[in-house]
Write an enzyme that holds these catalytic residues in place. Structure first.
Site, PDB file in Angstrom:
ATOM      1  N   ARG A  28     -64.047 -94.385 -37.976  1.00  0.00           N
ATOM      2  CA  ARG A  28     -63.975 -93.053 -38.603  1.00  0.00           C
ATOM      3  C   ARG A  28     -63.785 -93.178 -40.112  1.00  0.00           C
ATOM      4  NH1 ARG A  28     -59.627 -88.971 -36.400  1.00  0.00           N
ATOM      5  NH2 ARG A  28     -58.262 -90.429 -37.505  1.00  0.00           N
ATOM      6  N   GLU A  71     -58.287 -76.271 -34.507  1.00  0.00           N
ATOM      7  CA  GLU A  71     -57.406 -77.385 -34.136  1.00  0.00           C
ATOM      8  C   GLU A  71     -56.010 -77.110 -34.676  1.00  0.00           C
ATOM      9  OE1 GLU A  71     -58.797 -81.009 -36.105  1.00  0.00           O
ATOM     10  OE2 GLU A  71     -59.490 -79.818 -37.792  1.00  0.00           O
ATOM     11  N   LYS A  95     -61.971 -87.085 -43.035  1.00  0.00           N
ATOM     12  CA  LYS A  95     -60.498 -87.117 -43.077  1.00  0.00           C
ATOM     13  C   LYS A  95     -60.007 -87.283 -44.510  1.00  0.00           C
ATOM     14  CE  LYS A  95     -56.674 -88.977 -40.307  1.00  0.00           C
ATOM     15  NZ  LYS A  95     -56.053 -87.687 -40.013  1.00  0.00           N
ATOM     16  N   TYR A 127     -58.173 -90.842 -45.688  1.00  0.00           N
ATOM     17  CA  TYR A 127     -57.043 -91.573 -45.120  1.00  0.00           C
ATOM     18  C   TYR A 127     -57.208 -91.771 -43.629  1.00  0.00           C
ATOM     19  CZ  TYR A 127     -54.778 -87.380 -43.053  1.00  0.00           C
ATOM     20  OH  TYR A 127     -54.478 -86.286 -42.293  1.00  0.00           O
TER      21      TYR A 127
HETATM   22  N1  PDD Z   1     -53.658 -86.352 -38.244  1.00  0.00           N
HETATM   23  N2  PDD Z   1     -56.981 -82.938 -36.492  1.00  0.00           N
HETATM   24  C1  PDD Z   1     -56.418 -83.057 -37.708  1.00  0.00           C
HETATM   25  C2  PDD Z   1     -56.599 -81.947 -38.687  1.00  0.00           C
HETATM   26  C3  PDD Z   1     -55.649 -84.198 -38.017  1.00  0.00           C
HETATM   27  O1  PDD Z   1     -55.082 -84.304 -39.229  1.00  0.00           O
HETATM   28  C4  PDD Z   1     -55.477 -85.212 -37.035  1.00  0.00           C
HETATM   29  C5  PDD Z   1     -54.687 -86.465 -37.308  1.00  0.00           C
HETATM   30  C6  PDD Z   1     -56.077 -85.039 -35.773  1.00  0.00           C
HETATM   31  C7  PDD Z   1     -55.960 -86.059 -34.681  1.00  0.00           C
HETATM   32  O2  PDD Z   1     -56.707 -87.222 -34.977  1.00  0.00           O
HETATM   33  P1  PDD Z   1     -56.262 -88.645 -34.409  1.00  0.00           P
HETATM   34  O3  PDD Z   1     -56.184 -88.506 -32.941  1.00  0.00           O
HETATM   35  O4  PDD Z   1     -57.353 -89.548 -34.833  1.00  0.00           O
HETATM   36  O5  PDD Z   1     -54.921 -88.972 -35.019  1.00  0.00           O
HETATM   37  C8  PDD Z   1     -56.840 -83.893 -35.550  1.00  0.00           C
HETATM   38  C9  PDD Z   1     -52.890 -87.540 -38.612  1.00  0.00           C
HETATM   39  C10 PDD Z   1     -52.124 -88.125 -37.480  1.00  0.00           C
HETATM   40  C11 PDD Z   1     -52.019 -87.183 -39.810  1.00  0.00           C
HETATM   41  O6  PDD Z   1     -52.508 -86.452 -40.645  1.00  0.00           O
HETATM   42  O7  PDD Z   1     -50.894 -87.668 -39.913  1.00  0.00           O
END
Ligand code: PDD
Length: 287
Positions: A52, A183, A151, A33
């Site tokens: 990505r 994280e 992801k 996703y």
């Molecule tokens: N989540 N780390 C994890 C585990 C994440 O699920 C996300 C993003 C990020 C940050 O990635 P980005 O800057 O590309 O959004 C880091 C999204 C927002 C979600 O699951 O809703």
């Protein structure tokens, strides 16, 4: 008026968008996703999210079912049809729905992927009150699988982490492995000492945040020092500032970790400045 969503080429009211019970996204979490932020009706960091997505699909041996231009068109169409001013577009691609449950991957020739996109409207997210007060986090063990750079929709443990944070009266959890923070449950984690921003280096251990890449670029352009390395909870608790980044929170100050106040216990100047720069620059570059 019900929300219009996208499912496999069709724009449908959400109640009419149906996916098979045999879909591998549903049965096996065999899906990837992306979440792209919408600010002032425009898409932020779109190219990064598509790149990505392509990488995640590749790592799992899945094809990219739509071109970059087609994806952009669907994103824009959904924002328009749902009159989204601020919020996000969620996209999910699964390995499709074979005729029965089976661990073996289906043949892509006979089992097309499932492609779903929908919008989430969050008016005024750029001015979120949480950005002014900061958020509180707890630390938890990182019990996820070891390809967090992909992801996937395997979000049970991150969901559990958010629930543990909620039960502790906090907003989120930072996950720890071998004594170091990986994280946040759905965001990347940072600490600040003086003019230096410290965040874990990229590897299979964390998601390569699109917001992270942009924020580090802006930080370097603004003559801030960036150090990409892991840090412990104790180091974070003793830091001047802490913050998180993601497409749904942008840059969000963290003011407490496991009950210990960070710095003054209020959002610090570096996080506030990075949030401002990120929002300004990404609005300018939004498409
Ligand atoms: N989540 N780390 C994890 C585990 C994440 O699920 C996300 C993003 C990020 C940050 O990635 P980005 O800057 O590309 O959004 C880091 C999204 C927002 C979600 O699951 O809703």
């Amino acid at each position: 008026m019900s929300r219009i969503v996208y499912l496999n080429g069709d724009y449908l009211p959400e109640e009419e968008a149906k996916v098979s019970i045999f879909d591998r996204g549903f049965l096996m979490a065999d899906a990837v996703y992306e979440v792209t932020a919408v600010l002032d009706r425009k898409l932020t960091d779109f190219e990064g999210h598509v790149a990505r997505l392509d990488r995640s699909l590749n790592e799992l041996g899945m094809a990219m079912p739509l071109t970059r231009d087609e994806l952009l068109e669907v994103h824009r169409e959904l924002v328009k049809r749902n009159d989204v001013v601020d919020g996000g577009v969620y996209l999910q691609i699964t390995r499709g729905a074979p005729s029965d449950r089976d661990f073996v991957f289906p043949d892509p020739e006979t089992t097309p992927q499932t492609v779903v996109l929908f919008t989430q409207s969050k008016p005024g997210i750029a001015n979120s009150p949480a950005a002014k007060t900061g958020i509180k986090v707890i630390s938890i063990e990182d019990l996820r699988w070891h390809r967090r750079d992909i992801k996937t929709v395997q979000l049970l443990y991150p969901s559990m982490g958010k629930m543990m944070a909620k039960a502790a009266g906090c907003d989120d959890a930072w996950m720890v492995e071998d004594g170091k923070v990986t994280e946040g449950t759905s965001n990347n984690a940072y600490i600040v000492n003086g003019n230096k921003i410290i965040t874990r280096e990229l590897s299979h251990d964390i998601l390569h945040g699109i917001t992270r890449a942009a924020v580090l670029r802006y930080a370097r352009e603004a003559q801030m020092e960036v150090e990409e390395r892991a840090f412990s909870i104790a180091e974070a608790q003793a830091a001047d500032e802490a913050f998180i980044t993601s497409a749904s929170t942008f840059v969000m100050p963290v003011v407490e970790i496991d009950g210990a106040k960070i710095g003054t216990g209020t959002p610090g100047p570096v996080a506030a400045r990075l949030r401002e720069i990120y929002l300004d620059e990404s609005m300018k570059a939004a498409i």
